[in-house]
Design a protein around this motif. Sequence first.
Motif, PDB file in Angstrom:
ATOM      1  N   PHE A 128     -15.789   5.746  19.283  1.00  0.00           N
ATOM      2  CA  PHE A 128     -15.691   7.184  19.044  1.00  0.00           C
ATOM      3  C   PHE A 128     -15.853   7.501  17.555  1.00  0.00           C
ATOM      4  CE2 PHE A 128     -13.048  10.860  17.892  1.00  0.00           C
ATOM      5  CZ  PHE A 128     -13.647  11.843  18.657  1.00  0.00           C
ATOM      6  N   THR A 129     -15.165   6.748  16.712  1.00  0.00           N
ATOM      7  CA  THR A 129     -15.268   6.979  15.275  1.00  0.00           C
ATOM      8  C   THR A 129     -16.668   6.688  14.770  1.00  0.00           C
ATOM      9  OG1 THR A 129     -12.937   6.333  15.032  1.00  0.00           O
ATOM     10  CG2 THR A 129     -14.258   6.416  13.037  1.00  0.00           C
ATOM     11  N   ASN A 130     -17.262   5.618  15.270  1.00  0.00           N
ATOM     12  CA  ASN A 130     -18.612   5.261  14.829  1.00  0.00           C
ATOM     13  C   ASN A 130     -19.639   6.308  15.264  1.00  0.00           C
ATOM     14  OD1 ASN A 130     -20.192   2.930  13.566  1.00  0.00           O
ATOM     15  ND2 ASN A 130     -21.315   3.236  15.464  1.00  0.00           N
ATOM     16  N   SER A 131     -19.396   6.982  16.383  1.00  0.00           N
ATOM     17  CA  SER A 131     -20.316   8.024  16.824  1.00  0.00           C
ATOM     18  C   SER A 131     -20.312   9.229  15.886  1.00  0.00           C
ATOM     19  CB  SER A 131     -19.954   8.481  18.245  1.00  0.00           C
ATOM     20  OG  SER A 131     -18.694   9.142  18.262  1.00  0.00           O
ATOM     21  N   THR A 180     -19.378  -1.410  10.479  1.00  0.00           N
ATOM     22  CA  THR A 180     -20.171  -2.223   9.560  1.00  0.00           C
ATOM     23  C   THR A 180     -19.330  -3.394   9.084  1.00  0.00           C
ATOM     24  OG1 THR A 180     -19.493  -0.907   7.643  1.00  0.00           O
ATOM     25  CG2 THR A 180     -21.510  -0.226   8.796  1.00  0.00           C
ATOM     26  N   GLY A 181     -20.007  -4.425   8.580  1.00  0.00           N
ATOM     27  CA  GLY A 181     -19.276  -5.608   8.124  1.00  0.00           C
ATOM     28  C   GLY A 181     -18.293  -5.298   7.018  1.00  0.00           C
ATOM     29  N   ASP A 182     -18.706  -4.452   6.076  1.00  0.00           N
ATOM     30  CA  ASP A 182     -17.816  -4.125   4.955  1.00  0.00           C
ATOM     31  C   ASP A 182     -16.561  -3.416   5.430  1.00  0.00           C
ATOM     32  OD1 ASP A 182     -19.562  -5.275   3.171  1.00  0.00           O
ATOM     33  OD2 ASP A 182     -20.539  -3.374   2.630  1.00  0.00           O
ATOM     34  N   ASN A 183     -16.703  -2.484   6.377  1.00  0.00           N
ATOM     35  CA  ASN A 183     -15.527  -1.760   6.836  1.00  0.00           C
ATOM     36  C   ASN A 183     -14.617  -2.643   7.686  1.00  0.00           C
ATOM     37  OD1 ASN A 183     -13.980   0.751   7.148  1.00  0.00           O
ATOM     38  ND2 ASN A 183     -14.590   0.604   9.288  1.00  0.00           N
ATOM     39  N   ASP A 215     -14.235  -5.837   7.264  1.00  0.00           N
ATOM     40  CA  ASP A 215     -13.509  -6.624   6.264  1.00  0.00           C
ATOM     41  C   ASP A 215     -12.376  -5.810   5.655  1.00  0.00           C
ATOM     42  OD1 ASP A 215     -15.183  -8.744   6.715  1.00  0.00           O
ATOM     43  OD2 ASP A 215     -16.394  -8.450   4.904  1.00  0.00           O
ATOM     44  N   ASN A 216     -12.646  -4.541   5.381  1.00  0.00           N
ATOM     45  CA  ASN A 216     -11.627  -3.680   4.788  1.00  0.00           C
ATOM     46  C   ASN A 216     -10.453  -3.481   5.726  1.00  0.00           C
ATOM     47  OD1 ASN A 216     -10.738  -1.695   2.673  1.00  0.00           O
ATOM     48  ND2 ASN A 216     -10.975  -0.282   4.384  1.00  0.00           N
ATOM     49  N   ILE A 217     -10.729  -3.315   7.042  1.00  0.00           N
ATOM     50  CA  ILE A 217      -9.651  -3.158   8.019  1.00  0.00           C
ATOM     51  C   ILE A 217      -8.780  -4.414   8.052  1.00  0.00           C
ATOM     52  CG2 ILE A 217      -9.153  -2.960  10.488  1.00  0.00           C
ATOM     53  CD1 ILE A 217     -11.554  -1.128  10.741  1.00  0.00           C
ATOM     54  N   LEU A 218      -9.413  -5.591   8.006  1.00  0.00           N
ATOM     55  CA  LEU A 218      -8.654  -6.841   8.016  1.00  0.00           C
ATOM     56  C   LEU A 218      -7.774  -6.962   6.767  1.00  0.00           C
ATOM     57  CD1 LEU A 218     -11.342  -9.352   9.360  1.00  0.00           C
ATOM     58  CD2 LEU A 218      -9.361  -8.444  10.575  1.00  0.00           C
ATOM     59  N   VAL A 219      -8.329  -6.575   5.617  1.00  0.00           N
ATOM     60  CA  VAL A 219      -7.545  -6.646   4.377  1.00  0.00           C
ATOM     61  C   VAL A 219      -6.380  -5.666   4.427  1.00  0.00           C
ATOM     62  CG1 VAL A 219      -7.596  -6.216   1.891  1.00  0.00           C
ATOM     63  CG2 VAL A 219      -9.451  -7.497   2.962  1.00  0.00           C
ATOM     64  N   ALA A 261      -7.984   3.455   9.676  1.00  0.00           N
ATOM     65  CA  ALA A 261      -9.347   3.592   9.175  1.00  0.00           C
ATOM     66  C   ALA A 261     -10.071   4.754   9.842  1.00  0.00           C
ATOM     67  CB  ALA A 261     -10.111   2.289   9.399  1.00  0.00           C
ATOM     68  N   SER A 262      -9.828   4.956  11.131  1.00  0.00           N
ATOM     69  CA  SER A 262     -10.496   6.048  11.851  1.00  0.00           C
ATOM     70  C   SER A 262     -10.094   7.412  11.288  1.00  0.00           C
ATOM     71  CB  SER A 262     -10.162   5.979  13.344  1.00  0.00           C
ATOM     72  OG  SER A 262     -10.691   4.818  13.938  1.00  0.00           O
ATOM     73  N   LEU A 263      -8.837   7.567  10.943  1.00  0.00           N
ATOM     74  CA  LEU A 263      -8.386   8.835  10.384  1.00  0.00           C
ATOM     75  C   LEU A 263      -9.114   9.151   9.079  1.00  0.00           C
ATOM     76  CD1 LEU A 263      -4.539   8.572  11.022  1.00  0.00           C
ATOM     77  CD2 LEU A 263      -6.214   9.911  12.295  1.00  0.00           C
ATOM     78  N   VAL A 264      -9.379   8.112   8.288  1.00  0.00           N
ATOM     79  CA  VAL A 264     -10.102   8.321   7.031  1.00  0.00           C
ATOM     80  C   VAL A 264     -11.556   8.687   7.303  1.00  0.00           C
ATOM     81  CG1 VAL A 264     -10.886   7.217   4.905  1.00  0.00           C
ATOM     82  CG2 VAL A 264      -8.574   6.773   5.753  1.00  0.00           C
ATOM     83  N   PHE A 265     -12.212   7.945   8.217  1.00  0.00           N
ATOM     84  CA  PHE A 265     -13.635   8.176   8.490  1.00  0.00           C
ATOM     85  C   PHE A 265     -13.872   9.497   9.202  1.00  0.00           C
ATOM     86  CE2 PHE A 265     -14.106   3.887   7.206  1.00  0.00           C
ATOM     87  CZ  PHE A 265     -15.457   3.676   6.961  1.00  0.00           C
ATOM     88  N   LEU A 266     -12.874   9.970   9.943  1.00  0.00           N
ATOM     89  CA  LEU A 266     -13.016  11.250  10.646  1.00  0.00           C
ATOM     90  C   LEU A 266     -12.533  12.431   9.801  1.00  0.00           C
ATOM     91  CD1 LEU A 266     -11.801  10.164  14.203  1.00  0.00           C
ATOM     92  CD2 LEU A 266     -14.151  10.558  13.450  1.00  0.00           C
ATOM     93  N   ASN A 267     -12.114  12.137   8.562  1.00  0.00           N
ATOM     94  CA  ASN A 267     -11.658  13.177   7.628  1.00  0.00           C
ATOM     95  C   ASN A 267     -10.521  14.010   8.206  1.00  0.00           C
ATOM     96  OD1 ASN A 267     -13.602  12.563   5.579  1.00  0.00           O
ATOM     97  ND2 ASN A 267     -15.167  13.644   6.781  1.00  0.00           N
TER      98      ASN A 267
END
Length: 366
Positions: free
Chosen positions: A51-54, A61-64, A66-70, A304-310
Amino acid sequence: MTVSEEQVTAGALAEPPAGPRRSILTRRGGPNDLLRSALPLVVVIIALSLFTNSHNASFLTGDNIDNILVQSAVLGILVVGQTFLIIGGEVDLSVGSMVSFTSVLGAWMYTHGWSPVVVAVMLLVVGTGVGLLWGLLVAHVGVPSFILTVGGLGFFSSLALILSQNRPISVASVLGDLGFATWLGLPALAVIFLAVCVVGAVVLHSTRFGRQVFAVGSSEQTAFLAGLPTKRITVTLFVVNGLLVGLAGIVQLARLSAGDPTSGAGLELSCIAAVVLGGAALTGGRGSMIGGLLGTLLFGVISASLVFLNIGGSWKDFVTGAVLIFAVTMAAASYKRGRRSTDTARTRRRLLSPATGNSTTRTPRR
């Protein structure tokens, strides 16, 4: 044909007992229990990610990832220790304040001339020492772990504020290599987080100590009567948890490059929620490390979804709470259905056993 109550009782007793020690060491959730608790979390994580990616194609993406894991590393390390405790029938509500205190202590030590290696070792020692103290008080004095660690929560929160004078201690160079290094193609902090989860899963599910933890959590009195060293197991659980809290403090310090006295606020509740989401019972005796890992990842994906969905900060707790309520309701309903079907099947087998007078015959063993 009517089956009498006496015959049902006889059928139930016809199964040969496995013996107290054997039964108490093998009482734990099987693959079906794990599947019932893990599947709803996997569904929610995948659905929320898609849903967030849509709405923002940069999410998957790989970078994100990685960021979620960190971002999940500190919580995930704490979840491993808390999983051991909760399955063993205990709980530690001081882990969040201990992360704040150990990260502030590490920053303070570094600014006073201590080397990064010595700082890391000292934080592990402090965390282990506090865990040992909690374990001794719970196991040998009989202090309830809930009340004891609530007191520890306030104590270490205040100590972190006092030591830092109520402001973050910036140490940009301390453990900087660890905070920004890459191991095996992944961020170093993510590798540490995943490695701790793997080791924790092996110990919990594939060793005698892990089976003893399930036994003590299921019934401490029964485990004691079966010959298990229940007090020593309880102390060990708190020591392991304390060691992991010290490691989480190191990771927090490396990730933020500062000792923040408020950085661990709320981690204790998120930690317990992740463990319970993963299928663990607060009464002890049930849970899995894989479930705890999925619960941690769910928190990371939500954040992370809350950030990407503003989504604004005022909606953060609302959305997080709604998703968690939905996920835990799905997990609880799935587990309840599974237990009901298991109990029905067990009752049917007892009713149809030879001791009930049923004419059904069994194939003789060779």
